[in-house]
Structures are given as structure tokens and as C-alpha cells.
Design an enzyme around this catalytic site. Structure first.
Site, mmCIF file in Angstrom:
data_model
loop_
_atom_site.group_PDB
_atom_site.id
_atom_site.type_symbol
_atom_site.label_atom_id
_atom_site.label_comp_id
_atom_site.label_asym_id
_atom_site.label_seq_id
_atom_site.Cartn_x
_atom_site.Cartn_y
_atom_site.Cartn_z
ATOM 1 N N ASP A 202 -7.935 -5.268 -0.097
ATOM 2 C CA ASP A 202 -8.403 -6.108 -1.212
ATOM 3 C C ASP A 202 -8.072 -7.581 -1.034
ATOM 4 O O ASP A 202 -8.553 -8.421 -1.790
ATOM 5 C CB ASP A 202 -7.774 -5.602 -2.523
ATOM 6 C CG ASP A 202 -8.261 -4.206 -2.828
ATOM 7 O OD1 ASP A 202 -7.440 -3.282 -2.853
ATOM 8 O OD2 ASP A 202 -9.476 -4.043 -2.981
ATOM 9 N N HIS B 253 0.861 -1.190 0.000
ATOM 10 C CA HIS B 253 0.000 0.000 0.000
ATOM 11 C C HIS B 253 0.890 1.230 0.000
ATOM 12 O O HIS B 253 1.959 1.231 0.608
ATOM 13 C CB HIS B 253 -0.892 0.012 1.254
ATOM 14 C CG HIS B 253 -2.064 0.923 1.116
ATOM 15 N ND1 HIS B 253 -1.959 2.274 1.332
ATOM 16 C CD2 HIS B 253 -3.336 0.685 0.743
ATOM 17 C CE1 HIS B 253 -3.138 2.824 1.121
ATOM 18 N NE2 HIS B 253 -3.995 1.886 0.763
#
Ligand code: SDX
Length: 433
Positions: free
Chosen positions: A368, A310
Site C-alpha cells: 500500500d 505486515h
């Protein structure tokens, strides 16, 4: 908007000349250097592709601490909201800044519920697509087309128009996404029902048919509502920044949200949940995980572990923790806790978190990683995962868009560049080339 002004400054030495730049402080998080006068004072731009060190705006909506793995919606921690709140209450919080009273919440839910239908003419839009069109192509097209139907809420300078457009978007995205799914499987559209809550209504529109009564399992409703809540907003991510930039030109709100949908589609962003499940299925069995870990580390191989890493979180994505609990709950209900995809996911997470490559780069599972497993277990095709992400994120896009429009300091976004192309040169006639 809070101006964050302080007495602090930083000093640049440019060609022997000292340039003093003001420092601004927020309520929490890193200070920022105010470089708005930098070009005027130095004749130079800053250079920051991907905006890894750039604050594009000031905001009061969502705060992320990537090192601590913290995510706050209007100051409330995401794990508390996921546990104690529900999506429409979170929508109210993101839009208006505080948790609603019981009366405010009831009024808000009633207003959203009564905007869930689409103009009947819009059905023709769906029928113009091929049946195998990706749902995100349909959602992007239909959301953009809303501005052709709802002219009474496209004047961005009118607070009432902004309010109605916001409610319409939050209310209609579930219908648009559910109908994109129904269209792709050749089933008739199921209309929204005002007696169902938001998440149940969406699941009913997706999985009910006119042939029989369909009861949504409360565990599925809870998991769906939690997925909506966890994806609702996330500071200035790529798609939110797209919505803000589109909105800075004073484009109508429906066009701005369509731009956000388009950006979210990418596998590096919202498309990662679909890509992650495809990856887990391609790995197939636990014994093949090392082969894929090696591929992810190989600089000559474009393969990346989807659902890992991320830009901001250099610790566990707090949403992934909550999502993991939901995955266990839903799969336990279905009696498929031995789901091979979930087994591969859990073993992959374990191996990756022990591997120096991932540890050194602080690559952790993100939101996700587990959402696709839940949606798959609920019966959604992978092609619907990002559309559900877009549905969830619409409230965040709208809240950030409204904040930008209502910011008196707002101006059209127009970045500059470092030009490395050909300096001026004269035209050469074709016969002389
Ligand atoms: C979302 O911004 C948001 O808030 C987004 C989001 C939201 O709610 O809006 O949180 C939603 O988009 C989550 C992220 C979903 N994307 C994925 O899961 C796709 C896989 N992840 C990567 O593509 C990547 O991690 C990004 C795009 C998410 C972040 O990339 P960065 O911050 O630009 O980091 P980078 O590409 O510079 O990587 C740093 C290093 C590199 O190695 P080195 O060059 O240092 O040797 O880490 C490596 C990368 O090669 N790396 C990975 C990796 N992610 C980064 N290696 C293997 N697998 C990965 N997934």
C-alpha cells in the site's frame, strides 16, 4: 485437496498423560500440527487471537514466504508475472491453476469481456446513495445486490453456477467501481467497451465523458494492469478469510464477495493505501518526517506509519518493489517525478529503514505504500484507492472461495473461545438491585 499427511508427530504432556498429534507437511513452507482431535483428546482449545500461528485451511493457490519476501501465484513469482503477464492471464492462472494456452486465454478474455455490463435496473441502486457516499460503501452495497439479479449463478453446488458467478464478478467489478467514481463526481456513467482490454476499459469508464473521444495512455494502462496483478491474491489475509468463512455457511458467492469488500475497507488492511496517502499529505514536507517517525514509535500515540509493516512479510513486500518501479515510471511520464508526495514517501522510506525501531520490528514498506502515489498521479481521489484494491482482489477471493467449496473436507467455520465473563448467576428482580 492434498492431505499433507506424514509419519511425523508432536507430543503434548497433559496432566501427566502423553497426547500425540500428527504433523502435516505442505509442498513448501512450515509444517502444521493437526489439532483437529485436540479438544476430544484433552478437553482444551488452542488460543490464537488474530490467528498469527494458525493455518485455517490447506490451499494450492498462493504461497508467501514472509522472511524471504517471496510471493508465488500457483508457483509463479510475482515479479515475473508483473513483468511478463497481464491481469486477465493472472486471473486464469489463479482460477484454474495453470497458465493458459493462447486459445484458452482468448476464450477466457472473450467470456469476461461479455459479462462487463450490469443489469440496467442496478443503476437505480447507485442513485439511491448520496453523492458523497464513500465508493467502498457503494461497491459493498452493489456487489451484495448482485445476488438479487443473477439468480442463475447462485447455486453453489452447481459447478456451472460457480463458474458463471466467478466470471461475472471479475467482469463486473470494474464497471461497479468506475460507476461509483462517476456517481461521486456527478458525471454520467460510461459503459464498458468490448474493443478495449481490461485495464484500459476500466480507465476509460472512469475518465471518459460522452462529450469527446478519450484515449487512455498506454503507460497508465500498464501501471493499472500491474496494480491489479500485484493485488490479485495474498493467501489467507483478513478479507480472504472473511470470504472463506462466509462461504463456509453456503451463502451465495455475491454475498461472500460483499463480505470481503467490507473487511478490506479497514485502514489496517486494504484501506491502508488511502490512509497512507492522507498521511503523506499530512506530513507534507521532508523536514516534518522526524516528527511523524516519533509519533509512530510513541506507544501512547495510536498513530502508525500507514503502508509500513505486515503480518507476514518480515522483509520487503515483493509487491512494493514492483510498485515503486511503476511509481517512478508513471510520475516520470507525467513529468512530476518531483511530486512532493513522492519525495516525502522516498525520504520516509529511507529514514524508517535506517531507524532501529523499524529494523528491530522488521517493519518494511508494504504493497500500500506506493500504490496510492500512482493512483493519485493517475487522477484518482484517495477515496477510490481501496475500491481499486477490491476490484483487483476479487479474483483472489473467488479463487479461494471456489477452492473451499470444492474441498471435500470443507465444513462450516465455527471457532471457539476462552470465556472470561461471568459464570452462571441467578436473575435479580429490579427492586432488589
Ligand atoms: C494489507 O494480510 C495481508 O496479506 C494483507 C495485505 C493483502 O494483500 O491482503 O498484504 C494487504 O493489508 C497490507 C497491510 C496494510 N496495513 C498498513 O499499512 C497499516 C499499518 N500497518 C500496521 O497496522 C501493521 O503493521 C499491520 C496491521 C499491517 C500488521 O500488524 P501485526 O502483524 O498485528 O503487528 P503488530 O501490530 O503486532 O506490530 C508489531 C510491532 C508493534 O510494536 P510493539 O508492540 O512490538 O512495540 O510493530 C509495531 C507495533 O506497534 N508496528 C508499527 C507499525 N506496524 C506495526 N509501528 C508503527 N507503524 C506501523 N505501521
Amino acid at each position: 485437496m492434498a492431505d499433507g499427511a506424514t509419519q511425523k508427530t508432536v507430543t503434548l504432556l497433559v496432566d501427566g498423560k502423553e497426547i500425540s498429534l500428527p504433523v502435516m507437511s505442505g509442498s513448501v513452507g512450515p509444517d502444521v500440527i493437526d489439532i483437529r482431535k485436540l479438544y476430544a483428546q484433552t478437553g482444551m482449545f488452542t488460543y490464537d487471537p488474530g490467528f498469527t500461528s494458525t493455518a485455517s485451511c490447506s490451499s494450492t493457490i498462493t504461497y508467501i514466504d514472509g522472511d524471504k519476501g517471496e510471493l508465488l501465484y500457483r508457483g509463479y513469482p510475482i515479479d515475473q508475472l508483473a513483468e511478463k503477464s497481464h491481469y486477465l492471464e493472472v486471473c486464469y492462472l489463479l482460477l484454474y491453476g495453470d497458465l493458459p494456452t493462447a486459445a484458452q486465454l482468448e476464450d477466457f478474455e472473450n467470456r469476461v469481456t461479455r459479462h462487463t455490463m450490469l443489469h440496467e435496473q442496478i443503476l437505480n441502486f447507485f442513485r439511491g446513495f448520496r453523492r458523497d457516499a464513500h465508493p467502498m460503501a457503494v461497491v459493498c452495497g452493489v456487489v451484495g445486490a448482485l445476488s438479487a439479479f443473477y439468480h442463475d449463478s447462485t447455486d453453489i453446488t452447481d459447478p456451472w453456477h460457480r463458474e458463471v458467478a466467478s466470471l461475472r464478478m471479475i467482469a463486473k467489478l470494474p464497471t461497479i467501481c468506475a460507476w461509483a467514481y462517476k456517481y461521486s463526481i456527478g458525471q454520467p456513467f460510461v459503459y464498458p467497451r468490448n474493443d478495449l482490454d481490461y485495464a484500459t476499459n476500466f480507465l476509460h469508464m472512469c475518465f471518459a465523458t460522452p462529450c469527446e473521444n478519450y484515449i487512455v495512455d498506454p503507460i497508465f494502462t500498464r501501471a493499472m494492469d500491474r496494480i491489479f496483478t500485484l493485488h490479485a491474491d495474498h493467501e489467507q489475509n483478513a478479507s480472504t478469510s472473511t470470504v472463506r468463512l462466509a462461504g463456509s455457511s453456503e451463502a451465495n458467492p455475491f454475498a461472500c464477495i460483499a463480505a470481503g469488500v467490507a473487511c478490506l475497507w479497514g485502514p489496517a488492511h486494504g484501506g491502508a493505501n488511502e490512509a497512507c496517502l492522507r498521511m503523506l499529505r499530512e506530513i507534507g514536507t521532508v523536514d516534518r518526517i522526524p516528527e511523524y517517525i516519533d509519533k509512530a514509535k510513541d506507544k501512547n500515540d495510536p498513530f502508525r506509519l500507514m503502508g509500513f509493516g505486515h503480518r507476514v512479510y518480515k522483509n520487503f513486500d515483493p509487491r512494493a518493489k514492483v510498485m515503486k518501479e511503476s511509481a517512478d515510471e508513471v510520475l516520470g511520464l507525467l513529468g512530476v517525478e518531483n511530486n512532493p508526495t513522492l519525495q516525502v514517501a522516498k525520504e520516509l522510506e529511507k529514514i524508517a529503514l535506517e531507524d532501529p525501531y523499524f529494523i528491530e520490528r522488521k517493519l518494511y514498506p508494504n504493497v500500500d505504500f506506493y500504490s496510492g502515489i500512482i493512483l493519485d498521479a493517475m487522477g484518482f481521489p484517495t477515496s477510490m484507492f481501496t475500491a481499486i484494491f477490491a476490484l483487483s482482489r476479487t479474483v483472489g477471493w473467488i479463487a479461494q472461495w471456489k477452492e473451499m467449496i470444492e474441498d471435500p473436507e470443507g465444513k462450516i467455520g465455527r471457532p471457539r473461545q476462552l470465556f472470561v465473563g461471568a459464570p452462571q448467576r441467578d436473575y435479580i428482580d429490579v427492586e432488589k438491585r
